[in-house]
Design an enzyme around this catalytic site. Structure first.
Site, PDB file in Angstrom:
ATOM      1  N   ALA A  32      17.904  -0.442  -9.058  1.00 52.11           N
ATOM      2  CA  ALA A  32      19.118   0.244  -8.587  1.00 52.11           C
ATOM      3  C   ALA A  32      18.745   1.502  -7.806  1.00 52.11           C
ATOM      4  CB  ALA A  32      20.001   0.571  -9.790  1.00 52.11           C
ATOM      5  N   ARG A  33      18.790   2.626  -8.457  1.00 56.84           N
ATOM      6  CA  ARG A  33      18.399   3.898  -7.866  1.00 56.84           C
ATOM      7  C   ARG A  33      17.677   4.717  -8.933  1.00 56.84           C
ATOM      8  NH1 ARG A  33      18.941   1.909  -3.583  1.00 56.84           N
ATOM      9  NH2 ARG A  33      20.217   2.637  -1.831  1.00 56.84           N
ATOM     10  N   GLU A  47      11.916  10.326  -5.373  1.00 53.26           N
ATOM     11  CA  GLU A  47      11.453   9.221  -4.529  1.00 53.26           C
ATOM     12  C   GLU A  47      11.289   9.724  -3.106  1.00 53.26           C
ATOM     13  OE1 GLU A  47      13.431   5.342  -5.097  1.00 53.26           O
ATOM     14  OE2 GLU A  47      13.265   5.110  -2.929  1.00 53.26           O
ATOM     15  N   HIS A  76      10.119   0.892  -3.666  1.00 50.98           N
ATOM     16  CA  HIS A  76      11.436   0.592  -3.088  1.00 50.98           C
ATOM     17  C   HIS A  76      11.339  -0.490  -2.004  1.00 50.98           C
ATOM     18  CE1 HIS A  76      15.709   2.433  -2.559  1.00 50.98           C
ATOM     19  NE2 HIS A  76      15.714   1.129  -2.380  1.00 50.98           N
TER      20      HIS A  76
HETATM   21  O1  LIG Z   1      18.083   0.040  -1.609  1.00 52.07           O
HETATM   22  C1  LIG Z   1      18.616  -0.693  -0.829  1.00 52.07           C
HETATM   23  C2  LIG Z   1      20.050  -0.755  -0.595  1.00 52.07           C
HETATM   24  O2  LIG Z   1      20.773   0.123  -1.082  1.00 52.07           O
HETATM   25  O3  LIG Z   1      20.510  -1.668   0.109  1.00 52.07           O
END
Ligand SMILES: O=CC(=O)O
Length: 302
Positions: free
Chosen positions: A217-218, A246, A265
């Site tokens: 996700a993040r 990040e 990522h």
């Molecule tokens: O991290 C990738 C996206 O948000 O599409």
């Protein structure tokens, strides 16, 4: 409708849409003259909130179209009346595939075998099987649904969790009961005020010994220190594609955390990623130019 676009592979897809006139810009340089009249802006892929400054030179701006699904850098930050539309749908399949690949890699100990191979050691030992594992997927949007579909053939037991319960989807309020019952928890939620820090010490403590946390996700959805504590004690394992901060600075403790498989990522970064992102952007901008609501409009409910 003039659209300012960064010079990226796939951008030509916008020129094929009637009514759209893409004009290239270099985010490192002053905007071209067309910025004065352009009604739409496509920020650079994975741009941070610093890219908001681009909108300063665009007095006629009406819509910002993202190339990513994640819109956290832009929500609530645009001038009043400027719409925001995201790139949902473009990277879901590739990100779902990343989830499947790390689950297989962790359970089949691929990282350990690669390390042994580097040392020239025949490290024979039994590994684990993905089949039979109970997998909790938190995030029932495009990526969550695609992850579920790609995992189903592996004979796993999948529970899908969304913000609120609906058919086939459990609600977040059920997490305290669900977390202890799953071997792996996969994060596929957008970063919002609600999800920031959602995976804290208490959340991790609810996962059973030896469980695996997968973050596609993040980074800020998970508290880095709390995760480091669980990894260092050897109680949990993790596979993450996103981190907080990040990118990770050199020497960051996550690089050497035991039981962690870390990728930079890359979940959505595959050869067709940009073409797919521009395909989604073209649909959204064409709808907007025609006076319709873009399907990926980011609303308050996001
Ligand atoms: O991290 C990738 C996206 O948000 O599409």
């Amino acid at each position: 409708m003039t659209v300012l676009v960064p010079q990226t592979e796939g951008v030509e897809i916008l020129s094929e849409v009637d009514g759209l006139r893409p004009v290239l810009y270099d985010p490192e340089k002053p905007l071209p003259d067309e910025a004065a009249t352009a009604r739409a802006l496509v920020p650079p892929f994975l741009a941070t909130s610093d890219a908001i400054a681009l909108t300063d030179g665009m007095p006629k701006l009406e819509i910002v179209q993202l190339l990513t699904a994640g819109a956290e850098a832009w929500i609530g930050k645009l001038p009043d009346g400027v719409a925001l539309s995201d790139g949902r749908g473009a990277h879901g399949g590739a990100t779902a595939e990343w989830v499947v690949s790390v689950l297989l890699a962790v359970y089949r100990h691929l990282d350990r075998f690669v390390r042994a191979q580097d040392r020239g050691v025949w490290d024979y030992h039994r590994t684990e099987e993905l089949a039979g594992k109970k997998i909790l997927i938190i995030g029932a949007g495009d990526v969550g649904a695609k992850t579920k579909a790609r995992l189903e053939p592996f004979d796993v037991e999948i529970t899908l969790v969304g913000r609120s319960a609906r058919d086939g989807v459990h609600g977040w309020d059920e997490l305290p009961q669900l977390l202890p019952r799953h071997d792996a928890t996969v994060l596929i939620v957008p970063l919002t005020d609600e999800t920031r820090g959602m995976v804290n010490a208490e959340f991790l403590a609810a996962m059973p010994d030896g469980a695996l946390l997968v973050n596609g996700a993040r980074g800020p959805v998970c508290d880095t220190d709390a995760l480091l504590a669980e990894l260092t004690s050897g109680r949990l394992r993790a596979a993450v594609d996103v981190t907080d901060p990040e990118p990770l600075p050199e020497g960051h403790p996550l690089f050497s955390a035991p039981g962690l498989l870390l990728t930079p990522h890359v979940g959505g970064s595959v050869p067709l990623a940009m073409r797919r992102a521009y395909g989604v952007a073209a649909e959204q901008l064409a709808a907007f130019a025609a006076g319709d609501e873009p399907p990926n409009l980011v609303t308050g409910a996001y």
